[in-house]
Design a protein around this motif. Structure first.
Motif, PDB file in Angstrom:
ATOM      1  N   TYR A  42       7.402 -22.315   6.163  1.00 34.12           N
ATOM      2  CA  TYR A  42       7.040 -23.003   4.924  1.00 34.12           C
ATOM      3  C   TYR A  42       5.677 -22.530   4.411  1.00 34.12           C
ATOM      4  CZ  TYR A  42       5.635 -26.420   1.518  1.00 34.12           C
ATOM      5  OH  TYR A  42       5.183 -26.996   0.355  1.00 34.12           O
ATOM      6  N   PHE A  43       4.680 -22.533   5.259  1.00 32.63           N
ATOM      7  CA  PHE A  43       3.323 -22.231   4.812  1.00 32.63           C
ATOM      8  C   PHE A  43       3.092 -20.750   4.522  1.00 32.63           C
ATOM      9  CE2 PHE A  43       2.701 -26.502   6.475  1.00 32.63           C
ATOM     10  CZ  PHE A  43       2.050 -27.060   5.386  1.00 32.63           C
ATOM     11  N   ASN A  44       3.932 -19.861   5.049  1.00 31.36           N
ATOM     12  CA  ASN A  44       3.840 -18.443   4.692  1.00 31.36           C
ATOM     13  C   ASN A  44       4.064 -18.237   3.198  1.00 31.36           C
ATOM     14  OD1 ASN A  44       3.048 -16.688   6.785  1.00 31.36           O
ATOM     15  ND2 ASN A  44       5.050 -16.868   7.771  1.00 31.36           N
ATOM     16  N   GLY A  45       4.644 -19.208   2.521  1.00 32.74           N
ATOM     17  CA  GLY A  45       4.835 -19.128   1.075  1.00 32.74           C
ATOM     18  C   GLY A  45       3.528 -19.152   0.300  1.00 32.74           C
ATOM     19  N   PHE A  46       2.427 -19.516   0.957  1.00 32.15           N
ATOM     20  CA  PHE A  46       1.120 -19.582   0.296  1.00 32.15           C
ATOM     21  C   PHE A  46       0.202 -18.440   0.711  1.00 32.15           C
ATOM     22  CE2 PHE A  46       2.924 -23.771   0.497  1.00 32.15           C
ATOM     23  CZ  PHE A  46       2.868 -24.154  -0.838  1.00 32.15           C
ATOM     24  N   GLY A  47       0.640 -17.657   1.662  1.00 34.35           N
ATOM     25  CA  GLY A  47      -0.157 -16.539   2.159  1.00 34.35           C
ATOM     26  C   GLY A  47       0.109 -16.362   3.638  1.00 34.35           C
ATOM     27  N   SER A 106      -5.760 -18.215   0.445  1.00 40.16           N
ATOM     28  CA  SER A 106      -4.429 -18.748   0.736  1.00 40.16           C
ATOM     29  C   SER A 106      -4.494 -20.248   1.040  1.00 40.16           C
ATOM     30  CB  SER A 106      -3.794 -18.011   1.919  1.00 40.16           C
ATOM     31  OG  SER A 106      -3.581 -16.660   1.600  1.00 40.16           O
ATOM     32  N   ALA A 107      -5.505 -20.650   1.821  1.00 41.79           N
ATOM     33  CA  ALA A 107      -5.679 -22.081   2.119  1.00 41.79           C
ATOM     34  C   ALA A 107      -5.964 -22.853   0.836  1.00 41.79           C
ATOM     35  CB  ALA A 107      -6.810 -22.285   3.130  1.00 41.79           C
ATOM     36  N   ARG A 156      -4.294 -26.412  -3.660  1.00 42.05           N
ATOM     37  CA  ARG A 156      -4.029 -26.546  -5.099  1.00 42.05           C
ATOM     38  C   ARG A 156      -2.578 -26.928  -5.360  1.00 42.05           C
ATOM     39  NH1 ARG A 156      -7.211 -22.131  -5.523  1.00 42.05           N
ATOM     40  NH2 ARG A 156      -5.443 -20.737  -5.734  1.00 42.05           N
ATOM     41  N   ALA A 157      -1.653 -26.330  -4.599  1.00 46.84           N
ATOM     42  CA  ALA A 157      -0.234 -26.629  -4.787  1.00 46.84           C
ATOM     43  C   ALA A 157       0.047 -28.097  -4.483  1.00 46.84           C
ATOM     44  CB  ALA A 157       0.618 -25.724  -3.889  1.00 46.84           C
TER      45      ALA A 157
END
Length: 189
Positions: A36-41, A69-70, A75-76
């Motif tokens: 899931y979090f790889n979608g942000f970097g 990325s964090a 922000r998302a």
């Protein structure tokens, strides 16, 4: 930079890249969380915290390769209505280091600033935080000398510290994790 300074810089940089994830489903695995979090970097480390029996405690941590990325992940959360991992809405916020002061571990919008030049103004502080952390400063309260301690005809001067209130818990967490800031030729701590 001296080795000790380098270590402190590395810790600060990692703290800005590391996020707390709360409210995970008890069935969520490390791999599902990473996916899931790889979608942000790029995720360089993640863990679902487990008890001694190997059961999820419902929270974990994710560390990104970059601060950007964090920040995008935070922000998302704010812009997109939140995060959902393995079908469950989760809370995502900056991880506060264990060695942080106890009051930094609570959600705050008000923070102490110290080490200010006597010439620093409320506007200088407001501009610094709004320009560097994409937030809105609600108030800046610099602490001044007591009027009765001033010489006749002299106005009270700033004492070199004060309080700043910002409208965003995440921005305050980010600012506090950094701990030291250079503004107006002064280091804020």
């Amino acid at each position: 930079m001296a080795p000790r300074d380098q270590q402190n810089g590395d810790k600060k940089e990692e703290a800005l890249r590391k996020l707390f994830v709360g409210g995970l489903s008890r069935e969520t695995t490390d791999d599902q969380m990473r996916e899931y979090f790889n979608g942000f970097g790029e995720v360089v480390d993640n863990i679902v915290i487990k008890d001694n029996g190997g059961n999820s405690k419902g929270f974990g941590f994710v560390t990104f390769a970059t601060k950007d990325s964090a920040d995008a992940c935070i922000r998302a959360k704010n812009d997109g209505g939140g995060h959902s991992v393995n079908g469950k809405v989760v809370e995502v916020k900056r991880a506060i280091p264990r060695d942080a002061e106890p009051d930094q571990r609570e959600k705050n919008t008000k923070m102490f600033v110290g080490g200010l030049n006597k010439s620093t103004t409320e506007q200088t502080i407001k501009d610094y935080f709004e320009q560097n952390f994409n937030c809105t400063v609600d108030s800046v309260d610099l602490i001044y000398e007591r009027k009765d301690t001033c010489a006749p005809g002299q106005e009270p001067r700033p004492r070199g510290f004060g309080f700043v209130t910002i409208n965003d818990f995440d921005a305050v967490d980010h600012i506090c994790v950094m701990r030291h800031h250079d503004t107006d030729l002064t280091e804020l701590s």
